[in-house]
Design a protein around this motif. Structure first.
Motif, PDB file in Angstrom:
ATOM      1  N   MET A  37     -89.917-156.695  38.295  1.00  0.00           N
ATOM      2  CA  MET A  37     -91.141-157.414  37.965  1.00  0.00           C
ATOM      3  C   MET A  37     -90.954-158.899  38.242  1.00  0.00           C
ATOM      4  O   MET A  37     -89.908-159.466  37.944  1.00  0.00           O
ATOM      5  CB  MET A  37     -91.488-157.241  36.481  1.00  0.00           C
ATOM      6  N   VAL A  38     -91.963-159.500  38.831  1.00  0.00           N
ATOM      7  CA  VAL A  38     -92.030-160.953  38.994  1.00  0.00           C
ATOM      8  C   VAL A  38     -93.375-161.381  38.429  1.00  0.00           C
ATOM      9  O   VAL A  38     -94.415-160.929  38.884  1.00  0.00           O
ATOM     10  CB  VAL A  38     -91.925-161.385  40.476  1.00  0.00           C
ATOM     11  N   GLU A  39     -93.328-162.224  37.426  1.00  0.00           N
ATOM     12  CA  GLU A  39     -94.544-162.718  36.785  1.00  0.00           C
ATOM     13  C   GLU A  39     -94.528-164.245  36.874  1.00  0.00           C
ATOM     14  O   GLU A  39     -93.721-164.907  36.231  1.00  0.00           O
ATOM     15  CB  GLU A  39     -94.560-162.265  35.325  1.00  0.00           C
ATOM     16  N   GLU A  40     -95.396-164.770  37.711  1.00  0.00           N
ATOM     17  CA  GLU A  40     -95.435-166.212  37.912  1.00  0.00           C
ATOM     18  C   GLU A  40     -96.470-166.845  36.996  1.00  0.00           C
ATOM     19  O   GLU A  40     -97.625-166.458  37.000  1.00  0.00           O
ATOM     20  CB  GLU A  40     -95.746-166.530  39.373  1.00  0.00           C
ATOM     21  N   GLU A  41     -96.014-167.823  36.218  1.00  0.00           N
ATOM     22  CA  GLU A  41     -96.883-168.606  35.352  1.00  0.00           C
ATOM     23  C   GLU A  41     -96.790-170.059  35.817  1.00  0.00           C
ATOM     24  O   GLU A  41     -95.888-170.401  36.583  1.00  0.00           O
ATOM     25  CB  GLU A  41     -96.441-168.456  33.895  1.00  0.00           C
ATOM     26  N   PRO A  42     -97.674-170.915  35.360  1.00  0.00           N
ATOM     27  CA  PRO A  42     -97.633-172.302  35.828  1.00  0.00           C
ATOM     28  C   PRO A  42     -96.303-173.025  35.569  1.00  0.00           C
ATOM     29  O   PRO A  42     -95.878-173.833  36.378  1.00  0.00           O
ATOM     30  CB  PRO A  42     -98.770-172.976  35.050  1.00  0.00           C
ATOM     31  N   THR A  43     -95.645-172.704  34.451  1.00  0.00           N
ATOM     32  CA  THR A  43     -94.429-173.448  34.106  1.00  0.00           C
ATOM     33  C   THR A  43     -93.137-172.665  34.286  1.00  0.00           C
ATOM     34  O   THR A  43     -92.058-173.253  34.257  1.00  0.00           O
ATOM     35  CB  THR A  43     -94.492-173.925  32.640  1.00  0.00           C
ATOM     36  N   ILE A  44     -93.237-171.338  34.467  1.00  0.00           N
ATOM     37  CA  ILE A  44     -92.019-170.526  34.559  1.00  0.00           C
ATOM     38  C   ILE A  44     -92.300-169.237  35.326  1.00  0.00           C
ATOM     39  O   ILE A  44     -93.416-168.722  35.328  1.00  0.00           O
ATOM     40  CB  ILE A  44     -91.466-170.205  33.143  1.00  0.00           C
ATOM     41  N   THR A  45     -91.272-168.742  35.994  1.00  0.00           N
ATOM     42  CA  THR A  45     -91.358-167.441  36.658  1.00  0.00           C
ATOM     43  C   THR A  45     -90.453-166.484  35.896  1.00  0.00           C
ATOM     44  O   THR A  45     -89.274-166.768  35.675  1.00  0.00           O
ATOM     45  CB  THR A  45     -90.899-167.541  38.127  1.00  0.00           C
ATOM     46  N   ARG A  46     -91.010-165.353  35.478  1.00  0.00           N
ATOM     47  CA  ARG A  46     -90.251-164.352  34.726  1.00  0.00           C
ATOM     48  C   ARG A  46     -89.855-163.213  35.659  1.00  0.00           C
ATOM     49  O   ARG A  46     -90.702-162.667  36.363  1.00  0.00           O
ATOM     50  CB  ARG A  46     -91.073-163.811  33.566  1.00  0.00           C
ATOM     51  N   LEU A  47     -88.571-162.869  35.630  1.00  0.00           N
ATOM     52  CA  LEU A  47     -88.045-161.796  36.473  1.00  0.00           C
ATOM     53  C   LEU A  47     -87.366-160.743  35.622  1.00  0.00           C
ATOM     54  O   LEU A  47     -86.613-161.080  34.705  1.00  0.00           O
ATOM     55  CB  LEU A  47     -86.983-162.331  37.448  1.00  0.00           C
ATOM     56  N   LEU A  48     -87.628-159.482  35.937  1.00  0.00           N
ATOM     57  CA  LEU A  48     -86.874-158.377  35.375  1.00  0.00           C
ATOM     58  C   LEU A  48     -86.187-157.691  36.537  1.00  0.00           C
ATOM     59  O   LEU A  48     -86.848-157.343  37.528  1.00  0.00           O
ATOM     60  CB  LEU A  48     -87.797-157.382  34.664  1.00  0.00           C
ATOM     61  N   ALA A  49     -84.875-157.510  36.414  1.00  0.00           N
ATOM     62  CA  ALA A  49     -84.107-156.907  37.494  1.00  0.00           C
ATOM     63  C   ALA A  49     -83.187-155.829  36.928  1.00  0.00           C
ATOM     64  O   ALA A  49     -82.702-155.929  35.801  1.00  0.00           O
ATOM     65  CB  ALA A  49     -83.280-157.962  38.222  1.00  0.00           C
TER      66      ALA A  49
END
Length: 118
Positions: A37-49
């Motif tokens: 999963m890649v979830e891009e937000e204005p201040t941070i990118t969240r990754l699940l690997a």
């Protein structure tokens, strides 16, 4: 850097690189990484690997005592990914055992490897 590879692939390779650097000879090159999963937000990118290994012993090595090795891998990989995307990254890693994934054409394809037709 200029590349024709998708950003997700490069992120996975950056994680894999840190695994190989930090575990040295303890974990052979039977490690694969998928970005789930890649979830891009204005201040941070969240990754699940997810990190795939072939044996339970390799999983134990990657996690380390009290999770210390997995934390070190995650921290080093996060730094590299932040350089790639030029932004803050939250990285969550999971380790799963997938026996003989390198011998299975189906597993190789699922993990994003190109499988030549016979």
């Amino acid at each position: 850097y200029v590349t024709d590879q998708p950003e997700r692939f490069i992120m996975g390779e950056l994680i894999r690189e840190q695994i190989l650097l930090l575990t040295r000879e303890e974990v052979p090159h039977s490690v694969a990484v998928t970005i789930d999963m890649v979830e891009e937000e204005p201040t941070i990118t969240r990754l699940l690997a997810t990190i795939y290994v072939e044996r339970d012993s390799q999983k134990g090595i990657l996690i380390g005592k009290g999770g210390t090795m997995l934390k070190a891998i995650g921290s080093a990989a996060r730094e590299q990914i932040q350089k790639l995307i030029a932004g803050k990254v939250y990285l969550e890693l999971f380790v799963k055992v997938q026996p003989k994934w390198r011998q299975s054409r189906l597993h190789l394809a699922d993990l994003g490897y190109r499988v030549e037709q016979e």
